[in-house]
Scaffold this motif. Structure first.
Motif, PDB file in Angstrom:
ATOM      1  N   GLY A  71     -11.912  79.068 -27.387  1.00 42.14           N
ATOM      2  CA  GLY A  71     -13.084  79.066 -26.395  1.00 42.14           C
ATOM      3  C   GLY A  71     -13.561  77.810 -26.198  1.00 42.14           C
ATOM      4  O   GLY A  71     -13.967  77.603 -24.302  1.00 42.14           O
ATOM      5  N   GLY A  72     -13.274  76.214 -26.407  1.00 41.01           N
ATOM      6  CA  GLY A  72     -13.888  75.490 -26.341  1.00 41.01           C
ATOM      7  C   GLY A  72     -13.573  74.872 -25.395  1.00 41.01           C
ATOM      8  O   GLY A  72     -13.694  74.771 -23.741  1.00 41.01           O
ATOM      9  N   ALA A 109     -11.526  77.063 -22.489  1.00 43.02           N
ATOM     10  CA  ALA A 109     -11.742  77.499 -21.321  1.00 43.02           C
ATOM     11  C   ALA A 109     -12.990  76.872 -20.795  1.00 43.02           C
ATOM     12  O   ALA A 109     -12.916  77.313 -19.642  1.00 43.02           O
ATOM     13  CB  ALA A 109     -12.022  79.685 -22.119  1.00 43.02           C
ATOM     14  N   ASP A 110     -14.309  76.932 -22.082  1.00 41.97           N
ATOM     15  CA  ASP A 110     -15.528  75.993 -21.673  1.00 41.97           C
ATOM     16  C   ASP A 110     -15.360  75.274 -21.135  1.00 41.97           C
ATOM     17  O   ASP A 110     -15.774  74.907 -19.788  1.00 41.97           O
ATOM     18  CB  ASP A 110     -16.711  75.939 -22.245  1.00 41.97           C
ATOM     19  CG  ASP A 110     -16.683  77.656 -23.543  1.00 41.97           C
ATOM     20  OD1 ASP A 110     -17.029  77.822 -22.564  1.00 41.97           O
ATOM     21  OD2 ASP A 110     -17.164  77.703 -24.318  1.00 41.97           O
ATOM     22  N   TYR A 111     -14.383  73.873 -21.571  1.00 42.62           N
ATOM     23  CA  TYR A 111     -14.250  72.561 -20.547  1.00 42.62           C
ATOM     24  C   TYR A 111     -13.918  73.061 -19.586  1.00 42.62           C
ATOM     25  O   TYR A 111     -14.453  72.334 -18.644  1.00 42.62           O
ATOM     26  CB  TYR A 111     -13.726  71.490 -21.811  1.00 42.62           C
ATOM     27  CG  TYR A 111     -13.301  70.523 -21.465  1.00 42.62           C
ATOM     28  CD1 TYR A 111     -14.155  69.976 -21.155  1.00 42.62           C
ATOM     29  CD2 TYR A 111     -11.896  69.953 -21.318  1.00 42.62           C
ATOM     30  CE1 TYR A 111     -13.903  68.278 -20.389  1.00 42.62           C
ATOM     31  CE2 TYR A 111     -11.575  68.863 -20.790  1.00 42.62           C
ATOM     32  CZ  TYR A 111     -12.784  68.234 -20.368  1.00 42.62           C
ATOM     33  OH  TYR A 111     -12.331  66.687 -19.962  1.00 42.62           O
ATOM     34  N   ASP A 146     -13.970  74.911 -17.671  1.00 42.43           N
ATOM     35  CA  ASP A 146     -14.860  75.689 -16.655  1.00 42.43           C
ATOM     36  C   ASP A 146     -15.990  74.636 -16.006  1.00 42.43           C
ATOM     37  O   ASP A 146     -16.601  74.561 -15.137  1.00 42.43           O
ATOM     38  CB  ASP A 146     -15.612  76.962 -17.279  1.00 42.43           C
ATOM     39  CG  ASP A 146     -14.585  78.687 -17.336  1.00 42.43           C
ATOM     40  OD1 ASP A 146     -13.628  78.660 -17.018  1.00 42.43           O
ATOM     41  OD2 ASP A 146     -15.250  79.565 -17.945  1.00 42.43           O
ATOM     42  N   ALA A 147     -15.760  73.806 -17.133  1.00 41.73           N
ATOM     43  CA  ALA A 147     -16.679  72.808 -16.915  1.00 41.73           C
ATOM     44  C   ALA A 147     -16.457  71.723 -15.559  1.00 41.73           C
ATOM     45  O   ALA A 147     -17.741  71.472 -15.020  1.00 41.73           O
ATOM     46  CB  ALA A 147     -18.237  71.798 -18.180  1.00 41.73           C
TER      47      ALA A 147
END
Length: 318
Positions: free
Chosen positions: A134-135, A137-139, A141-142
């Motif tokens: 999850g982390g 993927a979030d990074y 995306d950011a």
């Protein structure tokens, strides 16, 4: 409750990113147990995942400028890994797809990458594994969101061919402000820029000379020029490359350089030269991405102080 971002957070992510780049092999000349550089491997993955793509779209996905994409695709076509065909809707575009050999290469790349990542995730506990999945993927995306904001700012900037009223003074001002702040140069340097550009402006009626200005809301925020006369021997000289302080990193500089080198290729200059200073690392990356190669460097004081000057040369791709 919002947790404040700390400097330690930034350093931790930077350290983890560097280690991932090294462990996954991106520092090596080839990637994923192929004989291909990382840019070629990523191109094969993206074309394979999308089925078909245009060169323009691939360049945006890989964050590479047009000249770099053109050279990359030429090598992959020569290797028989991708093929291109005319678009049925746009006569200027070419549709890219993988050949059977390209699909086989993609299969090898995916097997290698899945095994490598799978082994690393297997070391983690279930909870840690979920945090990583999850982390990351979030990074990612950011990072994409930051890039999209930069592209949005860049797309609002017009690239204008030719001089406009006030351009000589404005280009000299941008040079003067930046080099005074970052390099301690005084009025001597700014005056040299202004006088050189003023002389060049009287030769813009000749087809070998061109200048481009970046405009934001009608204001000049960047410049670049091609002088096809001052070096002789049919060589082009790129001059007066500058961006306003607030717009570095938006991609506008890349658009200006791309306009200049495309023009040089159109005019069939066998070589294009530019001069700069050692230490302008961001500019050097921009030039090298456009095909320029460092030819020589030396210590000089023609700009009012001792500097290590550099000459870059780009051979024509026409």
């Amino acid at each position: 409750m919002t947790v404040a971002l700390t400097h330690a957070d930034i350093l931790s992510v930077r350290d983890a990113s560097r280690r991932m780049v090294r462990e996954l092999g991106f520092m090596q000349p080839t990637l994923a147990e192929t004989d291909l550089p990382s840019s070629a491997v990523h191109a094969i993955i993206e074309i394979g995942n999308h089925g078909t793509m245009t060169a323009n779209r691939l360049g945006k996905v890989l964050l590479l400028e047009k000249s770099t994409i053109s050279r990359l695709l030429a090598r992959l076509i020569e290797r028989g890994l991708i093929e291109e065909r005319p678009s049925g809707t746009d006569g200027r575009a070419k549709i890219l797809s993988l050949t059977p050999a390209g699909h086989a290469a993609l299969g090898d790349i995916n097997r290698f990458a899945n095994l490598r990542v799978g082994k690393a995730l297997h070391v983690l506990t279930g909870a840690a594994r979920q945090r990583v999945v999850g982390g990351l993927a979030d990074y990612a995306d950011a990072l994409e969101a930051v890039q999209e904001r930069r592209e949005s700012a860049s797309s609002a900037i017009e690239i204008h061919e030719g001089l406009l009223p006030g351009a000589i003074g404005r280009v000299a001002e941008m040079h003067g402000r930046y080099y005074a702040r970052e390099w301690g140069m005084g009025s001597f340097f700014e005056a040299r820029v202004a006088s050189g550009l003023a002389e060049f402006s009287q030769r813009l009626d000749r087809p070998v000379n061109r200048v481009w200005l970046a405009l934001q809301a009608g204001e000049i925020v960047g410049s670049i020029a091609v002088d096809g006369e001052d070096l002789g021997d049919s060589k082009a000289h790129i001059r007066w490359v500058i961006m306003d302080d607030g717009l570095r990193g938006t991609g506008t500089g890349r658009r200006l350089v791309d306009a200049a080198v495309t023009y040089c290729d159109t005019q069939k200059f066998p070589e294009t030269h530019l001069w700069t200073f050692k230490g302008l690392d961001a500019a050097r990356k921009l030039y090298e991405a456009a095909g320029f190669v460092l030819a020589e460097e030396w210590s000089g004081d023609q700009w009012g102080q001792q500097l290590t000057e550099q000459r870059f040369v780009r051979k024509s791709s026409a």
